[in-house]
Every structure is written in structure tokens, then in C-alpha cells.
Design an enzyme around this catalytic site. Structure first.
Site, PDB file in Angstrom:
ATOM      1  N   SER A   9       0.811  -1.217   0.000  1.00 23.68           N
ATOM      2  CA  SER A   9       0.000   0.000   0.000  1.00 23.68           C
ATOM      3  C   SER A   9       0.850   1.274   0.000  1.00 23.68           C
ATOM      4  CB  SER A   9      -0.943  -0.001   1.207  1.00 23.68           C
ATOM      5  OG  SER A   9      -0.222   0.147   2.401  1.00 23.68           O
TER       6      SER A   9
ATOM      7  N   LYS B  97       0.807   4.239   7.085  1.00 23.22           N
ATOM      8  CA  LYS B  97       0.144   5.073   6.071  1.00 23.22           C
ATOM      9  C   LYS B  97       0.600   6.518   6.211  1.00 23.22           C
ATOM     10  CE  LYS B  97      -2.826   1.974   4.370  1.00 23.22           C
ATOM     11  NZ  LYS B  97      -2.094   0.865   5.024  1.00 23.22           N
TER      12      LYS B  97
END
Lengths: 207, 207
Positions: free
Chosen positions: B125, B162
Site C-alpha cells: 500500500s 500510512k
DNA sequence: CAGGCAACTGTTTGGATATACAGTATTCGG
DNA sequence: CCGAATACTGTATATCCAAACAGTTGCCTG
């Protein structure tokens, strides 16, 4: 370094262990205690022999004046850690003093095969391989590479990082970014040398 | 550890430097020479103070019997290097024994602010930020982050990496890969905590 | 202003340490 | 079989070093 006898190697190992555990070199008496000697001269003579053979250095007159010198392999234990190589001056060896910016202590077990130096990568041509501008590429020194490996290559006087591909007399250096073009080298006509292969990456600031 | 005065910190720094360069702790006399003291008692008293404040240990009667004890931040001499944290068990502290796979000695100067541990990243990701599956993210422990930083966040019982973005009561955790969707967290209703910020990346094998 | 603390100078002392000297036993190559 | 090297024991001593004691100066605090 002259070869050590079994006993001498044991003494050297003790000095290393003592240094690691106690944080200081042992005295003659402490060596005697560890081995069960009853005379400090036994230790003294072992130390003299180790010093003569280049395994240690003894500083006269100082208590605990023992220094363990370079390890048998890896000549450069005097300068610990991996050198960081920045811009490589044209024509100079990659590890020449003038190219080394700094040294960082980095665990050797991290990379396999082991890294010999860190090369600061310039530009974005390897972006899609996760190698960004400013990253440190851990490089294993070798002149051999197989197709598909990431190599540090020297072209004429330029040093570059690319993915390696060889077909007969032609070497292709492939970028990992569609904005850049592959480089083709004809080994019969152009100078080309592999300086090493990429074995890892260290990024010192987040993106 | 009790706070040190400026002078005491200088003495401690000298001991560290001496240890690193000479490979043995200094004597009182050598400390005096370094600072220009003319009495060994000046050094003796500094050492006593440092010992009382827990910065060093003194072994009575031994020459050079000085040991530097653990430094304030996370690197104690007993467990050197940075721990590698793998999969984090639900509900357990990130640095719990069971989560630590290994320890690697890595130069602290590489990252700023300093790294406290290495987190093995799973998944793709964050690909476009140059953080690939299997990479080690160097993490600085903190519970504060500013928008745009790469964070290690805990959601319910899941730990994820993230890019952080905050707007009022809402936190958005942005992936760096168009194949993944941002995560939205309402701070009033859902559990959320920042475990640290990413300060670097180590990739131990090339891609 | 007295008292405490940091940061020293100056001196002394006993124990820790390096190192020289005199031996002994064993091994090994010439 | 002889000399050299390794691997010790045992003794001695000058020097290194830790550590105690007695002061001094300046700064800060109650």
C-alpha cells in the site's frame, strides 16, 4: 598477520571477550586468573608474542594498555562501518578517499551477500524499484553480475545504478522509470565495468 | 537518570570518546590532562558525581574501573541495536518481547529524529512512497504527528503504515498506491493511536 | 549572611600493574 | 643431540593509579 598457535588464539579471544563484557582490557593478573596461571609472566609473554605477530598493540607503561588490532580478514577494521560514497570523481576508484563522505556503522548481517559500501543515489531513474533520489544503495563489490540484478556500472567515466541485462556482446542498462531510456553498451567498442551489485537500500528520511 | 550539569556532561562525553578511540576507560590523570586539571581529585569528584547520578559505574580498586551505563533513550548496553518488529499481536505493546524478531546494530546518526525500532512492512500500500513489501521501516516512537508524515498507527487491534492527514475530528490514513483505498477514522467514535513516525527505510534485498 | 553545592588545587598513600630476571619442561626441526 | 620456540612457575620492583584528606573560589538559595 602471522599465524597464531591454539593457545595464543585463546588468549586473544579472552582479551576480546573481556573487552566486550567488562568494557576495558584485562591486566596480566586477570589473564592469569582466567587461565589458571600462577605467574603474571605467563600472560606477559603471551601478550608480547601477540604484539610481535601483529594481533594486538601494547602501550608501554600504561595499565591495561592493550589494543586489539585489525581482524584477520576485512583489512579495514581500523575504519569501522560502511563508507558512504557520494559523487564519484571521473576516473577515480569508487572507494578513493575523496569520494567517501562519511561512515555509518551498519550491521553486516542485514545484507547478503555483505555490503562493502553505501552509494548515494542521484536521480529518479530507479523509482519503480523503490530506489529514490538521495537513497543509500548498499553495494556488494564484484565485477560479475547476472541479468536482472541491480548493478553499479561504470561507463567511460560515469557511474550509474541500473538493472543489468546482457545479450552476447551487448549490455543493456534498464532504468525502472518509464520517463528514462535504457542504455545500450557494445562491449567490443565501449568501455564498461561492473563495480558491484545492489544488495539493499537505506533511506534516511521519509518521503 | 538524574540530570547532569554542563561540565559533568563534558566529562561523560570524554569518557565515551576515550573508550571509543583508545579502547579503554581513562584514568583520573588522563581526564585531568584532557581538561587541563592539575589535581586528580577534580576528576575523582566528577566521577563520583556521575556514579551517584547513575551515568557510570565505578569498580573500587581497579585501574580504569569505569563503566558507562545505559543512555537515556532506548539503547541500553545489554541489548544493543534496534529491535525488528514483525507482525504485532493484537492488543500487545508494539515492542513486547513476542513481537521482536531480531536486533540489528544500526548507526543512530543515520536517522533524525532517532529510530527506536524497525517495523517489517507487509503489503504494497505504500509502494509509491518507495516502501515495498518486506522493507524495514525505521520508526521514531511518538504519539504526535503532523499531516503529511508517514505514521505507524494502531486501529482497534491492527497496526498499519500510512501517510497521516488530520482534519478536525477526522483522521485520514492515505496509502501511496492507487490500488488501495484511504482509511477514515472518526476520533470521537473509533479507537486510534499513533505509535510512531517513519524516519527511514532499510531494504535488505534488492528488487 | 550562612550554608550548601559545583568545581576545582595540592598532597599523600597503599594497593594495582607492568615488566624485568631467573628458572623448568616440552616439542620440533636440523 | 642441540638450539630455538612455546608455555609456563616464581620473585622482585619501579611506576601507575585509585582514593582519601585538606583547602580555595564562586555561585546560588533560603
Amino acid at each position: 598477520m602471522e599465524p597464531l598457535t591454539k593457545r595464543q588464539a585463546e588468549i586473544l579471544a579472552l582479551i576480546r571477550k573481556f573487552l566486550a563484557e567488562a568494557g576495558r582490557p584485562p591486566t596480566r593478573a586477570e589473564i592469569c586468573e582466567a587461565f589458571g596461571f600462577s605467574s603474571p609472566n605467563a600472560a606477559e609473554e603471551h601478550l608480547r608474542t601477540l604484539a610481535r605477530k601483529g594481533a594486538i598493540e601494547m602501550i608501554p607503561g600504561l595499565s591495561r594498555g592493550i589494543r586489539v588490532l585489525k581482524t584477520p580478514r576485512g583489512m579495514d577494521a581500523a575504519e569501522p562501518g560502511l563508507p558512504v560514497v557520494g559523487r564519484v570523481a571521473a576516473g577515480s576508484p569508487i572507494l578513493a578517499e575523496e569520494n567517501v563522505e562519511e561512515r555509518y556503522q551498519v550491521d553486516a548481517r542485514l545484507f547478503s551477500p555483505g555490503a562493502d559500501y553505501l552509494l548515494r543515489v542521484r536521480g529518479h531513474s530507479m523509482r519503480d524499484a523503490g530506489i529514490l533520489n538521495g537513497d543509500l544503495l548498499a553495494v556488494h563489490r564484484t565485477s560479475e553480475a547476472t541479468s536482472g540484478q541491480i548493478v553499479v556500472a561504470r561507463l567511460d567515466s560515469d557511474v550509474t545504478v541500473k538493472r543489468f541485462q546482457r545479450r552476447g556482446h551487448t549490455v543493456r542498462l534498464l532504468p525502472e522509470n518509464p520517463d528514462f531510456e535504457p542504455i545500450e553498451v557494445d562491449l567490443r567498442r565501449e568501455p564498461f565495468a561492473i563495480e558491484g551489485i545492489g544488495v539493499g537500500v537505506i533511506r534516511t528520511r521519509p518521503r
